[in-house]
Design a protein around this motif. Structure first.
Motif, PDB file in Angstrom:
ATOM      1  N   LEU A  44      -5.881  -1.198   6.818  1.00 31.82           N
ATOM      2  CA  LEU A  44      -4.705  -2.065   6.719  1.00 31.82           C
ATOM      3  C   LEU A  44      -3.909  -2.106   8.014  1.00 31.82           C
ATOM      4  O   LEU A  44      -3.423  -3.173   8.414  1.00 31.82           O
ATOM      5  CB  LEU A  44      -3.801  -1.612   5.565  1.00 31.82           C
ATOM      6  N   ARG A  45      -3.765  -0.983   8.687  1.00 29.36           N
ATOM      7  CA  ARG A  45      -3.004  -0.965   9.938  1.00 29.36           C
ATOM      8  C   ARG A  45      -3.631  -1.870  10.998  1.00 29.36           C
ATOM      9  O   ARG A  45      -2.927  -2.689  11.614  1.00 29.36           O
ATOM     10  CB  ARG A  45      -2.873   0.467  10.467  1.00 29.36           C
ATOM     11  N   PRO A  46      -4.947  -1.761  11.262  1.00 31.19           N
ATOM     12  CA  PRO A  46      -5.551  -2.698  12.225  1.00 31.19           C
ATOM     13  C   PRO A  46      -5.423  -4.152  11.778  1.00 31.19           C
ATOM     14  O   PRO A  46      -5.198  -5.046  12.613  1.00 31.19           O
ATOM     15  CB  PRO A  46      -7.020  -2.263  12.284  1.00 31.19           C
ATOM     16  N   PHE A  47      -5.570  -4.410  10.481  1.00 28.71           N
ATOM     17  CA  PHE A  47      -5.444  -5.784  10.024  1.00 28.71           C
ATOM     18  C   PHE A  47      -4.019  -6.291  10.181  1.00 28.71           C
ATOM     19  O   PHE A  47      -3.812  -7.465  10.525  1.00 28.71           O
ATOM     20  CB  PHE A  47      -5.876  -5.928   8.564  1.00 28.71           C
ATOM     21  N   GLN A  48      -3.033  -5.442   9.957  1.00 28.74           N
ATOM     22  CA  GLN A  48      -1.640  -5.862  10.122  1.00 28.74           C
ATOM     23  C   GLN A  48      -1.386  -6.312  11.554  1.00 28.74           C
ATOM     24  O   GLN A  48      -0.733  -7.335  11.792  1.00 28.74           O
ATOM     25  CB  GLN A  48      -0.697  -4.724   9.745  1.00 28.74           C
ATOM     26  N   ALA A  49      -1.912  -5.560  12.519  1.00 31.11           N
ATOM     27  CA  ALA A  49      -1.758  -5.959  13.927  1.00 31.11           C
ATOM     28  C   ALA A  49      -2.491  -7.268  14.195  1.00 31.11           C
ATOM     29  O   ALA A  49      -1.983  -8.148  14.903  1.00 31.11           O
ATOM     30  CB  ALA A  49      -2.282  -4.847  14.831  1.00 31.11           C
ATOM     31  N   HIS A  50      -3.678  -7.415  13.615  1.00 34.44           N
ATOM     32  CA  HIS A  50      -4.454  -8.637  13.813  1.00 34.44           C
ATOM     33  C   HIS A  50      -3.754  -9.836  13.184  1.00 34.44           C
ATOM     34  O   HIS A  50      -3.741 -10.933  13.761  1.00 34.44           O
ATOM     35  CB  HIS A  50      -5.840  -8.456  13.211  1.00 34.44           C
ATOM     36  N   CYS A 104       0.845  -1.198   0.000  1.00 27.96           N
ATOM     37  CA  CYS A 104       0.000   0.000   0.000  1.00 27.96           C
ATOM     38  C   CYS A 104       0.879   1.246   0.000  1.00 27.96           C
ATOM     39  O   CYS A 104       1.973   1.251   0.553  1.00 27.96           O
ATOM     40  CB  CYS A 104      -0.909   0.000   1.234  1.00 27.96           C
ATOM     41  N   GLY A 105       0.385   2.309  -0.623  1.00 29.38           N
ATOM     42  CA  GLY A 105       1.004   3.613  -0.508  1.00 29.38           C
ATOM     43  C   GLY A 105       0.376   4.346   0.666  1.00 29.38           C
ATOM     44  O   GLY A 105      -0.841   4.369   0.824  1.00 29.38           O
ATOM     45  N   ALA A 106       1.181   4.936   1.511  1.00 29.60           N
ATOM     46  CA  ALA A 106       0.682   5.481   2.772  1.00 29.60           C
ATOM     47  C   ALA A 106       0.115   6.886   2.652  1.00 29.60           C
ATOM     48  O   ALA A 106      -0.719   7.300   3.455  1.00 29.60           O
ATOM     49  CB  ALA A 106       1.800   5.470   3.817  1.00 29.60           C
ATOM     50  N   ALA A 107       0.563   7.669   1.698  1.00 30.33           N
ATOM     51  CA  ALA A 107       0.203   9.085   1.635  1.00 30.33           C
ATOM     52  C   ALA A 107      -1.262   9.263   1.230  1.00 30.33           C
ATOM     53  O   ALA A 107      -1.606   9.153   0.056  1.00 30.33           O
ATOM     54  CB  ALA A 107       1.124   9.811   0.654  1.00 30.33           C
ATOM     55  N   ASP A 108      -2.115   9.528   2.214  1.00 27.73           N
ATOM     56  CA  ASP A 108      -3.533   9.815   1.963  1.00 27.73           C
ATOM     57  C   ASP A 108      -4.290   8.671   1.300  1.00 27.73           C
ATOM     58  O   ASP A 108      -5.325   8.886   0.681  1.00 27.73           O
ATOM     59  CB  ASP A 108      -3.685  11.081   1.093  1.00 27.73           C
ATOM     60  N   ASP A 109      -3.793   7.446   1.407  1.00 26.55           N
ATOM     61  CA  ASP A 109      -4.534   6.312   0.875  1.00 26.55           C
ATOM     62  C   ASP A 109      -5.498   5.830   1.959  1.00 26.55           C
ATOM     63  O   ASP A 109      -5.077   5.377   3.029  1.00 26.55           O
ATOM     64  CB  ASP A 109      -3.593   5.172   0.460  1.00 26.55           C
ATOM     65  N   TYR A 110      -6.797   5.915   1.679  1.00 23.60           N
ATOM     66  CA  TYR A 110      -7.805   5.541   2.668  1.00 23.60           C
ATOM     67  C   TYR A 110      -7.679   4.093   3.113  1.00 23.60           C
ATOM     68  O   TYR A 110      -8.145   3.722   4.201  1.00 23.60           O
ATOM     69  CB  TYR A 110      -9.213   5.792   2.114  1.00 23.60           C
TER      70      TYR A 110
END
Length: 277
Positions: A227-233, A216-222
Motif C-alpha cells: 500500500l505504501r508504494p502504491f500510495q506514492a504511485h 488499512c490498519g498499520a500494525a503488522d498488516d502485510y
C-alpha cells in the motif's frame, strides 16, 4: 433493518448460490400498505467478504446492519469462495464469479429489489480478498460505481512474476501463482482486469474512474508493504484516491468494523432519521 437471505441457481457459477441483503425497515409511524407500495430507488453498497468467508461474514462479525440503518442504504453481500471475484472457468464445471456479479446478481437485485441501478447510487467495498475484488470490479467497470473502498487491500506492481518468486515463500506467492495459471500465463494475467495497477495507470486523470478509498490498519498488516508504494504511485499519476491508516489495528475484524463506517461516510451517504432502539 430487514435481513434477507436469497437462494438461487446461478448460470455463471453452475450451482445454487446464497447471498444476503440488508434493506431499511418500515418506520413505525408509517402504514404498511402505503410503505410497501411505494416505488423507491435505494442507494446500494455491494459488500465483498475476504478469504475463507461467505455472505454471512459481514453481518456476523461487524455491526454493518446498524450502520446501514443509519444511512438508509441497501447492502448486498454475495458469497465468492476464494475466487478473488474473477472467473475460474476450469474450476469444476466453471465458477465465473466476475460474470456472476456483473451479469447475474446485479440484474437480479436491480429488478427484484427496491434499489437504484444508477451509477451515482451504487458503491462497492470489501475487505482483504474482497478489497482486491472491489478494485478489480470497480476499475474495470467504472461506469457502474460512484465510489469504491478497498479495506486492507492494495494494487501490486507485478514486475517479477518468475518461478523463483512463486517459490519464495512470500505470503501472496502461492495464491498469485494460481491466479496466473487461471489467466493462462503471465502475459494474459498482466493484460487482465486483475492487474489493477495497470488499469488504474491507464485511466488515472481521465475522470472516468470512481472515487477510491484505501483503508488499512498499520500494525503488522502485510498489506502495508504494497500500500505504501502504491500510495506514492497514486500521487504521481494523479489518481483520485484517499488513504486512511489506523495505526492501532491490523488485519482484523475490529478494524473492518470501523473501516466500513469510514467507507459509508466516504461514499457521501447522509444519515437518515431512523429509530434504532
Amino acid at each position: 433493518m430487514a435481513l434477507l437471505t436469497m437462494n438461487t441457481e446461478s448460470k455463471y457459477l453452475r450451482s445454487n448460490q446464497a447471498f444476503s441483503v440488508i434493506l431499511p425497515d418500515m418506520p413505525r409511524e408509517e402504514d404498511p400498505r402505503e410503505f410497501y407500495a411505494k416505488h423507491r430507488d435505494l442507494p446500494v453498497v455491494w459488500l465483498l467478504h475476504g478469504t475463507f468467508g461467505d455472505h454471512t461474514d459481514w453481518v456476523r462479525k461487524t455491526n454493518v446492519e446498524r450502520y446501514a440503518a443509519r444511512k438508509g442504504v441497501a447492502v448486498v453481500m454475495p458469497s465468492g469462495l476464494n475466487s478473488n471475484y474473477v472467473n475460474w472457468s476450469r474450476f469444476m464445471l466453471g465458477y465465473d464469479m466476475y460474470d456472476y456479479l456483473l451479469h447475474e446478481l446485479m440484474p437480479l437485485v436491480y429488478n427484484w429489489l427496491p434499489v437504484s441501478s444508477r451509477r451515482e447510487d451504487n458503491f462497492i467495498a470489501g475487505l482483504s480478498m474482497g478489497g482486491r475484488g472491489t478494485l478489480t470490479i470497480a476499475a474495470s467497470n467504472p461506469e457502474r460505481f460512484a465510489a469504491a473502498a478497498a479495506l486492507s487491500a492494495s494494487p501490486r506492481e507485478f514486475s517479477d512474476l518468475t518461478p523463483e518468486y512463486f517459490r519464495s515463500g512470500d505470503v501472496f506467492a502461492a495464491r498469485l501463482e494460481g491466479m496466473v495459471d487461471n489467466a493462462g500465463g503471465v502475459e494474459a494475467f498482466l493484460a487482465s482486469e486483475e492487474n489493477v495497477w495497470r488499469v488504474l495507470d491507464e485511466n488515472a486523470g481521465t475522470g472516468v474512474l470512481p472515487r477510491l478509498l484505501f483503508a488499512c490498519g498499520a500494525a503488522d498488516d502485510y498489506v502495508m508493504e504494497t500500500l505504501r508504494p502504491f500510495q506514492a504511485h497514486a500521487q504521481e499519476i494523479g489518481l483520485d484516491a484517499e488513504f486512511l491508516i489506523r495505526d492501532r489495528y491490523t488485519h482484523e475484524w475490529d478494524f473492518w468494523d470501523l473501516a466500513i463506517q469510514d467507507a459509508f461516510d466516504f461514499f457521501g451517504l447522509p444519515d437518515v432519521d431512523v429509530d434504532m432502539a
